[in-house]
Design a protein around this motif. Structure first.
Motif, PDB file in Angstrom:
ATOM      1  N   VAL A 234       0.837  -1.203   0.000  1.00  0.00           N
ATOM      2  CA  VAL A 234       0.000   0.000   0.000  1.00  0.00           C
ATOM      3  C   VAL A 234       0.871   1.252   0.000  1.00  0.00           C
ATOM      4  CG1 VAL A 234      -1.695   1.320   1.312  1.00  0.00           C
ATOM      5  CG2 VAL A 234      -1.956  -1.148   1.089  1.00  0.00           C
ATOM      6  N   ALA A 235       1.931   1.245   0.805  1.00  0.00           N
ATOM      7  CA  ALA A 235       2.810   2.418   0.875  1.00  0.00           C
ATOM      8  C   ALA A 235       3.472   2.699  -0.467  1.00  0.00           C
ATOM      9  CB  ALA A 235       3.871   2.200   1.957  1.00  0.00           C
ATOM     10  N   HIS A 236       3.973   1.644  -1.129  1.00  0.00           N
ATOM     11  CA  HIS A 236       4.589   1.837  -2.446  1.00  0.00           C
ATOM     12  C   HIS A 236       3.568   2.337  -3.460  1.00  0.00           C
ATOM     13  CE1 HIS A 236       8.734   0.505  -2.036  1.00  0.00           C
ATOM     14  NE2 HIS A 236       8.323  -0.479  -1.253  1.00  0.00           N
ATOM     15  N   ALA A 237       2.356   1.810  -3.401  1.00  0.00           N
ATOM     16  CA  ALA A 237       1.328   2.213  -4.350  1.00  0.00           C
ATOM     17  C   ALA A 237       0.957   3.683  -4.181  1.00  0.00           C
ATOM     18  CB  ALA A 237       0.091   1.348  -4.192  1.00  0.00           C
ATOM     19  N   ARG A 238       0.922   4.131  -2.928  1.00  0.00           N
ATOM     20  CA  ARG A 238       0.506   5.508  -2.676  1.00  0.00           C
ATOM     21  C   ARG A 238       1.654   6.511  -2.807  1.00  0.00           C
ATOM     22  NH1 ARG A 238      -4.269   4.846   0.375  1.00  0.00           N
ATOM     23  NH2 ARG A 238      -5.366   3.146  -0.657  1.00  0.00           N
ATOM     24  N   LEU A 239       2.845   6.116  -2.418  1.00  0.00           N
ATOM     25  CA  LEU A 239       3.956   7.069  -2.344  1.00  0.00           C
ATOM     26  C   LEU A 239       4.852   7.060  -3.570  1.00  0.00           C
ATOM     27  CD1 LEU A 239       5.011   6.482   1.380  1.00  0.00           C
ATOM     28  CD2 LEU A 239       3.429   8.201   0.465  1.00  0.00           C
ATOM     29  N   ASP A 240       4.901   5.933  -4.290  1.00  0.00           N
ATOM     30  CA  ASP A 240       5.806   5.827  -5.436  1.00  0.00           C
ATOM     31  C   ASP A 240       5.090   5.975  -6.773  1.00  0.00           C
ATOM     32  OD1 ASP A 240       7.535   5.242  -3.436  1.00  0.00           O
ATOM     33  OD2 ASP A 240       7.715   3.109  -3.916  1.00  0.00           O
TER      34      ASP A 240
END
Length: 265
Positions: A234-240
């Motif tokens: 989720v973090a990679h999807a939202r931040l990257d």
């Protein structure tokens, strides 16, 4: 990761403070301070667990609070019912997520459900050791066939199913393990269902003992690893993503691409 079996009950060598179980996992020695607890136990060379009044070597549990029988029965039943409700809620949600096959929302929903399950696990880990009066665990019946659930989750999470985890963050040497979200989620479900069977049969102490034991020895670590992996997706999807509003239907694929880029760098 440990899986439930239908083999005759047998306690793993080296396990401390635990009764005979169908799972071959090791329970770390613990000491807590809340009310729900029981007497200490010891183990002979054959692996049988015996009741004892004092410590049995360096791995023996050293709880000194009164046993479960001294806690008001209503309090124990209420606590067990709350855990059972959380367990059942997770199992229902997991099945529905696997059946729906909504790729865009699968990872966020699994992150939510595993996070809520970890609250139940934390409560089980915070109480003192639960050891039922009976020496051997009653038969809870055949284990559920979770192959279909595992396969559906594997298909649903194909792009992010395999992940890497540190085996023991406090180990002298860092050991990396590779796991699958689908396998771990199915294994967690299996352990939870086992305890739920005891609870539905009215064996409250057996259910609490199993949920606590398996949380400390297996599904707690599995759920923690799954939670970190899902959070990373989720973090990679939202931040990257390079965009404040990524397309909803591309979230899982975008996360997988981001993770792939991060591993290669």
């Amino acid at each position: 990761m440990p899986e439930a079996t239908n083999d005759p009950p047998a306690t793993p060598a080296g396990a401390s403070g635990q009764r005979t179980s169908t799972r071959t996992t090791t329970h770390p020695s613990t000491q807590h301070t809340t009310e729900i607890t029981t007497q200490d136990t010891t183990q002979d060379t054959a692996g049988d667990v015996r009741r004892a009044g004092g410590p049995a070597g360096e791995n023996a549990m050293t709880t000194t609070d009164p046993g479960v029988e001294h806690v008001p029965e209503s309090d124990v039943e209420d606590f067990a019912q709350e855990i059972a409700d959380q367990v059942e809620s997770f199992l229902i949600a997991l099945r529905e997520i696997a059946r729906a096959e909504h790729h865009a929302t699968a990872v966020p929903m699994l992150l939510l459900e595993v996070s809520q399950l970890m609250l139940a696990g934390g409560r089980l880990g915070a109480i003192t050791d639960v050891v039922p009066v009976e020496r051997f665990e009653p038969d809870a019946g055949p284990d559920p066939d979770l192959d279909e659930l595992r396969e559906r989750l594997g298909y649903l999470l194909a792009d992010v199913d395999v992940y890497t985890e540190v085996f023991d963050p406090y180990g002298q040497q860092v050991e990396l393990l590779h796991g699958r979200l689908s396998d771990d989620l199915a294994g967690i479900a299996s352990a939870l269902v086992h305890g739920l069977k005891h609870h539905r049969a009215g064996r409250i102490d057996e259910a609490l003992w199993w949920w606590q034991f398996s949380y400390l020895s297996s599904w707690g670590a599995e759920a923690g690893a799954v939670l970190r992996a899902l959070h990373s997706v989720v973090a990679h999807a939202r931040l990257d993503s390079g965009s404040d509003e990524p397309k909803a239907g591309a979230e899982d694929g975008l996360a997988a691409e981001s993770l792939s880029d991060a591993r290669q760098s």
